[in-house]
Motif scaffolding. Structure first.
Motif, PDB file in Angstrom:
ATOM      1  N   GLY A 172      26.052  -8.898  14.147  1.00  0.00           N
ATOM      2  CA  GLY A 172      27.508  -9.809  13.783  1.00  0.00           C
ATOM      3  C   GLY A 172      28.040  -8.463  13.057  1.00  0.00           C
ATOM      4  O   GLY A 172      27.329  -7.628  12.286  1.00  0.00           O
ATOM      5  N   PRO A 173      28.623  -9.565  11.778  1.00  0.00           N
ATOM      6  CA  PRO A 173      29.796  -8.690  10.913  1.00  0.00           C
ATOM      7  C   PRO A 173      28.931  -8.409   9.266  1.00  0.00           C
ATOM      8  O   PRO A 173      28.119  -8.993   9.255  1.00  0.00           O
ATOM      9  N   THR A 174      29.400  -8.004   8.979  1.00  0.00           N
ATOM     10  CA  THR A 174      29.524  -7.213   7.842  1.00  0.00           C
ATOM     11  C   THR A 174      30.572  -7.685   6.498  1.00  0.00           C
ATOM     12  O   THR A 174      31.738  -8.233   7.245  1.00  0.00           O
ATOM     13  N   GLY A 175      29.510  -7.525   5.791  1.00  0.00           N
ATOM     14  CA  GLY A 175      30.748  -7.493   4.225  1.00  0.00           C
ATOM     15  C   GLY A 175      31.516  -6.351   4.663  1.00  0.00           C
ATOM     16  O   GLY A 175      31.260  -5.341   5.283  1.00  0.00           O
ATOM     17  N   VAL A 178      38.265 -10.639   3.448  1.00  0.00           N
ATOM     18  CA  VAL A 178      37.934 -11.749   5.034  1.00  0.00           C
ATOM     19  C   VAL A 178      36.463 -11.538   4.232  1.00  0.00           C
ATOM     20  O   VAL A 178      35.786 -10.824   4.313  1.00  0.00           O
ATOM     21  N   PRO A 179      35.202 -13.015   4.064  1.00  0.00           N
ATOM     22  CA  PRO A 179      34.507 -13.066   4.075  1.00  0.00           C
ATOM     23  C   PRO A 179      33.702 -12.739   5.181  1.00  0.00           C
ATOM     24  O   PRO A 179      34.432 -13.250   6.313  1.00  0.00           O
ATOM     25  N   SER A 180      32.612 -12.252   5.136  1.00  0.00           N
ATOM     26  CA  SER A 180      32.187 -12.406   6.385  1.00  0.00           C
ATOM     27  C   SER A 180      31.962 -13.661   7.913  1.00  0.00           C
ATOM     28  O   SER A 180      31.661 -13.222   8.842  1.00  0.00           O
ATOM     29  N   GLU A 181      31.870 -14.651   6.774  1.00  0.00           N
ATOM     30  CA  GLU A 181      31.137 -15.889   7.324  1.00  0.00           C
ATOM     31  C   GLU A 181      32.915 -16.248   8.216  1.00  0.00           C
ATOM     32  O   GLU A 181      32.396 -17.175   8.667  1.00  0.00           O
TER      33      GLU A 181
END
Length: 389
Positions: free
Chosen positions: A197-200, A281-284
């Motif tokens: 998934g995405p990271t910070g 942009v937050p990872s969420e």
């Protein structure tokens, strides 16, 4: 840059067949592949005696094999190498009465069979059903960077655009014989792995490596190779590796993806050099954008990276082309990549082709047969694109 593609190995009836290891053994005798034993020995750090030009390797499931291009400087080279190694992969499969198909998931129901090997056995033991059921095929693009500091600066700045690449590459609408209502269901299955998934943002190379050490210290993943971030520093090569795409049905669409990724990396490196801060942009939120891209592909709205609001896919892609335009122009890629994006918008992604064949035939095995033809470049659905413009 370089591109890796995972392919399904299928029988004449369109059902994935655990013939990957046998096909690779044939290719290994031609000096084109690592067979399963060589690959497993290499994973254990032993000298496997693999030829330098071996570009076909095993994957987690025996119904798969993977190809990788050598280092390429132009999109024309990427095209020619992908076409060559798809042909060699198909020839290896044909030697066993099989074919290969560039599909993100199998349209027909299948019982995944693990590839023999110590590492794959460890994965099955550690991750249970997630590993047992995983039969997915992605496309990974590597782009060289000067060092880890530049690489992390790139990671921090390209992350907001990665869901758009998922939408552009969507090629997995079916799972176990049913339409999932997703354009990229592979993305949903992939997110089951604990590190996917995405990271910070990392801030700098030290921040990236601290996170890697902390993740490994949990004992949840086997090694650094199992940190399945959407984009990461390669543990093997001096590259940024972007991992969000389904394997693309058409070679030319994979070339378009590679051109966009290289331009994103170059644009991010220039921004970092100019002191431009990465988007906050937050990872969420990126996770939500990735889910939406997986759901609709290019057939609906995407979350715009600049606004965080829904926008038509065509508008988001136009803004992506504008964002990377100077880098595309400097590389001589602007016409080819722009035309490639417009072609995807006009005719649709692999997911849309799969659904179209299914609507016309009512037969998921016909979907696989159509994919085999396009993968081999023998179907009119793939344009002739034999070099750089």
């Amino acid at each position: 840059m370089g591109v890796e593609e995972e392919l399904l190995v299928v029988g004449a009836d369109g059902v994935p067949v655990p013939g990957g290891p046998a096909a690779l053994a044939t290719a290994a005798r031609r000096g084109e592949a690592e067979d399963v034993d060589q690959h497993d020995r290499a994973d254990r750090g032993e000298d496997a005696g693999v030829p330098d030009d071996a570009r076909l390797v095993p994957e987690l499931k025996a119904q798969q094999l993977e190809l990788g291009t050598p280092v390429c400087s132009t999109l024309g080279e990427v095209h020619d190498q992908l076409r060559h190694w798809r042909d060699r992969a198909d020839a290896a499969a044909v030697s066993r009465g099989l074919r290969v198909a560039a599909l993100g998931t199998s349209p027909v129901a299948v019982d995944p069979v693990p590839t023999p090997g110590e590492r794959y056995d460890r994965m099955l033991d550690a991750f249970g059903r997630t590993a047992e059921e995983a039969l997915t095929c992605g496309c990974h693009v590597h782009v060289s960077v000067g060092d880890d500091e530049e690489g992390v600066a790139v990671l921090d700045r390209i992350r907001v655009w990665l869901p758009v690449l998922t939408a552009l590459s969507a090629n997995s609408p079916f799972w176990q014989g049913a339409d999932t209502a997703y354009a990229s269901y592979r993305s949903q299955v992939w997110r089951r792995w604990p590190s996917a998934g995405p990271t910070g943002t990392f801030g700098d190379a030290a921040g990236y490596h601290r996170l890697v050490r902390a993740a490994l210290a949990t004992g949840t993943v086997l090694d650094e190779g199992q940190l399945y971030f959407d984009a990461r520093l390669s543990a093997t090569w001096p590259t940024v590796e972007v991992r969000t795409a389904d394997v693309l049905l058409r070679v030319e669409d994979a070339v378009t993806l590679a051109g966009l990724v290289r331009a994103l990396v170059e644009t991010a490196a220039r921004e970092a050099g100019a002191g431009t801060a990465p988007p906050d942009v937050p990872s969420e939120v990126l996770g939500l954008a990735a889910w939406r891209a997986s759901r609709s592909g290019l057939g609906g709205d995407l979350v715009h990276p600049r606004t965080g609001r829904p926008a038509p896919a065509a508008d988001v892609l136009a803004d992506l082309l504008g964002h990377v335009g100077p880098a595309l122009a400097d590389a001589g890629d602007q016409a080819r990549v722009t035309d490639g994006v417009h072609a995807l918008l006009a005719r649709g992604t692999g997911a849309e082709l799969q659904r179209r064949v299914h609507r016309e035939t009512g037969d998921l095995r016909a979907v696989v047969r159509a994919a085999v033809a396009v993968t081999a470049g023998t179907d009119a659905a793939e344009p002739d694109a034999g070099g750089s413009r």
